[in-house]
Design an enzyme around this catalytic site. Structure first.
Site, PDB file in Angstrom:
ATOM      1  N   VAL A   1      -3.380   2.868  16.750  1.00  0.00           N
ATOM      2  CA  VAL A   1      -4.128   3.593  17.786  1.00  0.00           C
ATOM      3  C   VAL A   1      -3.471   4.944  18.040  1.00  0.00           C
ATOM      4  O   VAL A   1      -2.298   5.019  18.407  1.00  0.00           O
ATOM      5  CB  VAL A   1      -4.205   2.803  19.105  1.00  0.00           C
ATOM      6  CG1 VAL A   1      -4.992   3.598  20.150  1.00  0.00           C
ATOM      7  CG2 VAL A   1      -4.853   1.447  18.881  1.00  0.00           C
TER       8      VAL A   1
ATOM      9  N   GLY B   1      -0.401   4.723  -0.112  1.00  0.00           N
ATOM     10  CA  GLY B   1      -1.327   5.852  -0.071  1.00  0.00           C
ATOM     11  C   GLY B   1      -0.784   6.934   0.841  1.00  0.00           C
ATOM     12  O   GLY B   1       0.422   7.229   0.827  1.00  0.00           O
TER      13      GLY B   1
ATOM     14  N   ARG C   1      -2.812   0.034  -8.332  1.00  0.00           N
ATOM     15  CA  ARG C   1      -2.748   0.303  -9.775  1.00  0.00           C
ATOM     16  C   ARG C   1      -1.342   0.720 -10.154  1.00  0.00           C
ATOM     17  O   ARG C   1      -0.799   1.671  -9.568  1.00  0.00           O
ATOM     18  CB  ARG C   1      -3.718   1.424 -10.158  1.00  0.00           C
ATOM     19  CG  ARG C   1      -5.150   0.951 -10.331  1.00  0.00           C
ATOM     20  CD  ARG C   1      -6.043   2.061 -10.860  1.00  0.00           C
ATOM     21  NE  ARG C   1      -6.087   3.195  -9.947  1.00  0.00           N
ATOM     22  CZ  ARG C   1      -6.883   3.256  -8.889  1.00  0.00           C
ATOM     23  NH1 ARG C   1      -7.704   2.263  -8.642  1.00  0.00           N
ATOM     24  NH2 ARG C   1      -6.855   4.299  -8.096  1.00  0.00           N
TER      25      ARG C   1
ATOM     26  N   GLY D   1       0.840  -1.204   0.000  1.00  0.00           N
ATOM     27  CA  GLY D   1       0.000   0.000   0.000  1.00  0.00           C
ATOM     28  C   GLY D   1       0.867   1.243   0.000  1.00  0.00           C
ATOM     29  O   GLY D   1       1.808   1.353   0.795  1.00  0.00           O
TER      30      GLY D   1
ATOM     31  N   GLU E   1       1.775   0.046  16.430  1.00  0.00           N
ATOM     32  CA  GLU E   1       1.656   1.312  17.174  1.00  0.00           C
ATOM     33  C   GLU E   1       0.830   2.356  16.418  1.00  0.00           C
ATOM     34  O   GLU E   1       0.094   3.148  17.025  1.00  0.00           O
ATOM     35  CB  GLU E   1       3.061   1.867  17.457  1.00  0.00           C
ATOM     36  CG  GLU E   1       3.084   3.147  18.253  1.00  0.00           C
ATOM     37  CD  GLU E   1       2.439   3.023  19.631  1.00  0.00           C
ATOM     38  OE1 GLU E   1       3.043   2.391  20.502  1.00  0.00           O
ATOM     39  OE2 GLU E   1       1.336   3.562  19.824  1.00  0.00           O
TER      40      GLU E   1
ATOM     41  N   LYS F   1     -10.142   1.052  18.010  1.00  0.00           N
ATOM     42  CA  LYS F   1      -9.007   1.468  18.846  1.00  0.00           C
ATOM     43  C   LYS F   1      -9.263   1.120  20.310  1.00  0.00           C
ATOM     44  O   LYS F   1      -8.344   0.697  21.027  1.00  0.00           O
ATOM     45  CB  LYS F   1      -8.770   2.969  18.670  1.00  0.00           C
ATOM     46  CG  LYS F   1      -8.250   3.312  17.267  1.00  0.00           C
ATOM     47  CD  LYS F   1      -8.352   4.796  16.972  1.00  0.00           C
ATOM     48  CE  LYS F   1      -7.773   5.142  15.606  1.00  0.00           C
ATOM     49  NZ  LYS F   1      -8.100   6.500  15.160  1.00  0.00           N
TER      50      LYS F   1
ATOM     51  N   GLY G   1       1.674   5.164   3.403  1.00  0.00           N
ATOM     52  CA  GLY G   1       2.756   4.470   2.695  1.00  0.00           C
ATOM     53  C   GLY G   1       3.736   5.432   2.043  1.00  0.00           C
ATOM     54  O   GLY G   1       4.957   5.232   2.102  1.00  0.00           O
TER      55      GLY G   1
ATOM     56  N   ASP H   1     -14.227   3.663  13.982  1.00  0.00           N
ATOM     57  CA  ASP H   1     -12.772   3.826  14.081  1.00  0.00           C
ATOM     58  C   ASP H   1     -12.342   3.846  15.562  1.00  0.00           C
ATOM     59  O   ASP H   1     -11.417   3.132  15.958  1.00  0.00           O
ATOM     60  CB  ASP H   1     -12.382   5.138  13.376  1.00  0.00           C
ATOM     61  CG  ASP H   1     -10.903   5.444  13.473  1.00  0.00           C
ATOM     62  OD1 ASP H   1     -10.126   4.832  12.725  1.00  0.00           O
ATOM     63  OD2 ASP H   1     -10.518   6.284  14.318  1.00  0.00           O
TER      64      ASP H   1
HETATM   65  N1  LIG Z   1      -4.241   8.248   7.208  1.00  0.00           N
HETATM   66  C1  LIG Z   1      -4.140   8.284   8.543  1.00  0.00           C
HETATM   67  O1  LIG Z   1      -4.116   9.351   9.155  1.00  0.00           O
HETATM   68  C2  LIG Z   1      -4.024   7.012   9.326  1.00  0.00           C
HETATM   69  C3  LIG Z   1      -3.755   7.075  10.696  1.00  0.00           C
HETATM   70  C4  LIG Z   1      -3.620   5.892  11.431  1.00  0.00           C
HETATM   71  C5  LIG Z   1      -3.780   4.680  10.792  1.00  0.00           C
HETATM   72  N2  LIG Z   1      -4.069   4.651   9.458  1.00  0.00           N
HETATM   73  C6  LIG Z   1      -4.216   3.336   8.837  1.00  0.00           C
HETATM   74  O2  LIG Z   1      -3.214   3.171   7.865  1.00  0.00           O
HETATM   75  C7  LIG Z   1      -3.691   2.355   6.805  1.00  0.00           C
HETATM   76  C8  LIG Z   1      -3.515   3.088   5.495  1.00  0.00           C
HETATM   77  O3  LIG Z   1      -4.207   4.309   5.558  1.00  0.00           O
HETATM   78  P1  LIG Z   1      -4.020   5.449   4.447  1.00  0.00           P
HETATM   79  O4  LIG Z   1      -4.617   6.674   5.019  1.00  0.00           O
HETATM   80  O5  LIG Z   1      -2.617   5.472   3.964  1.00  0.00           O
HETATM   81  O6  LIG Z   1      -4.992   4.894   3.316  1.00  0.00           O
HETATM   82  P2  LIG Z   1      -4.932   5.186   1.752  1.00  0.00           P
HETATM   83  O7  LIG Z   1      -6.254   4.821   1.190  1.00  0.00           O
HETATM   84  O8  LIG Z   1      -4.377   6.540   1.478  1.00  0.00           O
HETATM   85  O9  LIG Z   1      -3.835   4.130   1.251  1.00  0.00           O
HETATM   86  C9  LIG Z   1      -4.087   2.763   1.063  1.00  0.00           C
HETATM   87  C10 LIG Z   1      -3.429   2.382  -0.245  1.00  0.00           C
HETATM   88  O10 LIG Z   1      -3.509   0.967  -0.418  1.00  0.00           O
HETATM   89  C11 LIG Z   1      -3.719   0.729  -1.810  1.00  0.00           C
HETATM   90  N3  LIG Z   1      -4.243  -0.612  -2.012  1.00  0.00           N
HETATM   91  C12 LIG Z   1      -5.517  -1.037  -1.922  1.00  0.00           C
HETATM   92  N4  LIG Z   1      -5.582  -2.358  -2.204  1.00  0.00           N
HETATM   93  C13 LIG Z   1      -4.322  -2.760  -2.469  1.00  0.00           C
HETATM   94  C14 LIG Z   1      -3.742  -4.004  -2.838  1.00  0.00           C
HETATM   95  N5  LIG Z   1      -4.477  -5.094  -2.969  1.00  0.00           N
HETATM   96  N6  LIG Z   1      -2.406  -4.052  -3.021  1.00  0.00           N
HETATM   97  C15 LIG Z   1      -1.649  -2.954  -2.879  1.00  0.00           C
HETATM   98  N7  LIG Z   1      -2.139  -1.741  -2.561  1.00  0.00           N
HETATM   99  C16 LIG Z   1      -3.457  -1.654  -2.347  1.00  0.00           C
HETATM  100  C17 LIG Z   1      -4.654   1.845  -2.244  1.00  0.00           C
HETATM  101  O11 LIG Z   1      -4.594   2.026  -3.649  1.00  0.00           O
HETATM  102  C18 LIG Z   1      -4.099   3.034  -1.468  1.00  0.00           C
HETATM  103  O12 LIG Z   1      -3.125   3.736  -2.215  1.00  0.00           O
HETATM  104  C19 LIG Z   1      -5.138   2.013   7.179  1.00  0.00           C
HETATM  105  O13 LIG Z   1      -5.169   0.785   7.866  1.00  0.00           O
HETATM  106  C20 LIG Z   1      -5.518   3.144   8.118  1.00  0.00           C
HETATM  107  O14 LIG Z   1      -6.539   2.774   9.022  1.00  0.00           O
HETATM  108  C21 LIG Z   1      -4.174   5.777   8.724  1.00  0.00           C
HETATM  109  N1  LIG Z   2      -9.828   8.857  10.602  1.00  0.00           N
HETATM  110  C1  LIG Z   2      -8.977   8.709  11.730  1.00  0.00           C
HETATM  111  C2  LIG Z   2      -7.554   8.509  11.271  1.00  0.00           C
HETATM  112  C3  LIG Z   2      -6.706   7.807  12.259  1.00  0.00           C
HETATM  113  O1  LIG Z   2      -7.140   6.522  12.518  1.00  0.00           O
HETATM  114  C4  LIG Z   2      -9.102   9.950  12.617  1.00  0.00           C
HETATM  115  O2  LIG Z   2      -9.794  10.904  12.242  1.00  0.00           O
HETATM  116  O3  LIG Z   2      -8.538   9.963  13.701  1.00  0.00           O
HETATM  117 NA    NA Z   3       0.110   5.200  18.363  1.00  0.00          NA
END
Ligand SMILES: NC(=O)c1ccc[n+]([C@@H]2O[C@H](COP(=O)([O-])OP(=O)(O)OC[C@H]3O[C@@H](n4cnc5c(N)ncnc54)[C@H](O)[C@@H]3O)[C@@H](O)[C@H]2O)c1
Ligand SMILES: N[C@@H](CCO)C(=O)O
Ligand code: NA
Length: 432
Positions: free
Chosen positions: A136, A16, A50, A14, A133, A209, A19, A205
């Protein structure tokens, strides 16, 4: 800087929001990370959904693949970072990675709160780490303190603001008088809330947590299905104003409690009033904070950014360095200690306090009748305030602590009473 050892191979699943930041830190801070770990961390592959897209990362394009399953099945990986999110394919990919000998770092609270035991069992079976880590309260170090720093103490309560989006919305409603819809639109415009904000505003969400916090704090297993959940969509400008009037602010809280008498735990998420002098009351904007109470340490407060690419990547990288050090030593680090299975109490058994606003007819006997509705359910009243409004009056009742079942039964009785024109606001009061 000294860098010993052959490179450790890291795969990223991933790319996004989180990542992309993980890659940025891995590539721009490579020398320091290598020195801290004792070996370079080499990106061995990046799985994306993609291919062929322009990406804001400086890596060899040949490392990018759309076949995540093939990547985690390679057999030569030391570490896998899962930041795809959701249940599948994340679950299958993590299991395959562990099976093939990699330690895993994930930010995926949804998956861990749904099916953590399967994943932890696999990590133990293959003697690898599974760290999370980032799952949450984003950047805030809270899981490692619970798992390690407080392992010799007895945690009795964890109360946190663990969702940035809802804290932003409630804070805006409080500071500007905005209604829920307006505050949500602002949160979306600023990129805090998703286009579909359901997971945040309906409390899913935060419930995930809460399950992870309760499991770690009380050395047991709590899943998202065990967590009582109420979102913030019903919070009105009236509720916020009522909170102000009694020196409180409304926050969406994740509460995890241990009841020693019955050796059971409670895990719940709902909006509640907390006094303005409580440490959580000053958590503004999209910030998160977790307030922990334990027997020997007393009260502890953890505060910081709970969301966003870079803050979340900080937590991912912290876990990655720990897991990498363990890989070099050839032994896994501290795993989950769920040596006991404590029952999870139903919400009705939770001890809470209620703030209830009622519009009533302003005539003799009304106050006595309302007081009777509370006493017949064994709920003791702490304060009553009355304000005249022409022929009507508004009564604001704050109760002492009682079971949630008794409190909600009282509200039902009030709603059925002829003299009660409307129950205009009901909210729990926490934090004192
Ligand atoms: N964004 C935040 O602030 C935040 C905070 C804490 C935890 N998280 C957690 O982190 C994780 C990622 O969040 P994010 O905000 O980066 O999400 P995001 O949607 O920006 O990124 C996820 C990425 O995974 C890709 N993806 C989907 N299916 C896939 C596959 N089969 N193979 C490879 N790539 C694939 C998507 O195209 C996307 O680019 C989630 O579990 C989210 O709960 C996010
Ligand atoms: N959507 C969540 C991102 C972190 O899990 C928030 O607003 O705190
Ligand atoms: Na944390």
């Amino acid at each position: 800087m000294s860098q010993t050892g052959k490179p450790l191979k890291v795969a990223l699943l991933g790319c996004g929001v989180v990542g992309t930041e993980v890659v940025r830190i891995l590539t721009t801070r490579a020398d320091d990370l290598a020195a801290r770990v004792g070996a370079p961390l080499e990106i061995a592959g990046i799985a994306v959904r993609r291919g062929g897209r322009e990406r804001d990362i400086a890596v060899d394009p040949s490392l990018i693949t759309t076949d995540a399953q093939a990547l985690v099945s390679r057999g030569d990986l030391d570490l896998v970072i899962e930041v795809i999110g959701g249940l599948e394919p994340a679950r299958g990919l993590i299991l395959t990675a562990l099976e093939h000998g990699a330690s895993v770092v994930t930010a995926n609270k949804a998956l861990l709160a749904e099916d953590g035991p399967t994943l932890f069992a696999a990590a133990e079976k293959y003697e690898r780490d599974l760290y999370f880590e980032a799952a949450v309260a984003g950047a805030i170090p809270i899981l490692r303190p619970l798992r390690e720093s407080l392992a010799g103490d007895d945690v009795t309560r964890v109360m946190g603001i663990v969702n940035g989006t809802t804290n932003y919305i409630l804070d805006k409603m409080d500071s500007t008088g905005a209604g829920f819809d307006e505050a949500l639109a602002e949160a979306q415009a600023l990129g805090y809330a998703e286009a579909d904000p359901t997971a945040d505003i309906e409390g899913f969400d935060a419930a995930a947590k809460a399950a992870l916090l309760a499991s770690l704090a009380f050395h047991t297993r709590v899943s998202i299905a065990d967590v009582h959940r109420e979102g913030i969509t019903e919070v009105s400008a009236t509720d916020i104003a009522s909170a102000r009037e009694m020196g409180c602010v409304v926050k969406s809280l994740a509460i995890c409690e241990l009841d020693e008498a019955t050796d059971s735990v409670s895990a719940r998420v709902y909006p509640a009033m907390i006094p303005l002098n409580h440490p959580l009351a000053s958590v503004r904007d999209a910030y998160n904070a977790v307030f922990v109470e334990s027997k020997a340490a007393g009260q502890l407060m953890f505060y910081g950014r709970g969301a966003g690419g870079a803050p979340t990547a900080s937590a991912v990288l912290g876990d990655l360095v720990s897991a990498a050090r363990n890989r070099l030593k050839g032994v896994p680090g501290v795993g989950e200690s769920s040596y006991t299975q404590r029952a999870v109490r139903p919400m009705g058994d939770a001890m809470t306090r209620y703030h209830v606003s009622l519009d009533v007819a302003d005539k003799a006997g009304v106050l006595a009748a309302v007081a009777h509705a509370f006493s017949e359910h064994d709920v003791s009243i702490q304060t009553v305030r009355q304000e005249g409004r022409g022929g009507d009056a508004q009564l604001v009742v704050v109760t002492h602590t009682a079971t949630d079942a008794a409190l909600s039964a009282t509200v039902e009785t009030l709603r059925d009473m002829d003299i009660v024109r409307e129950v205009s606001s009901v909210m729990r009061v926490e934090g004192d």
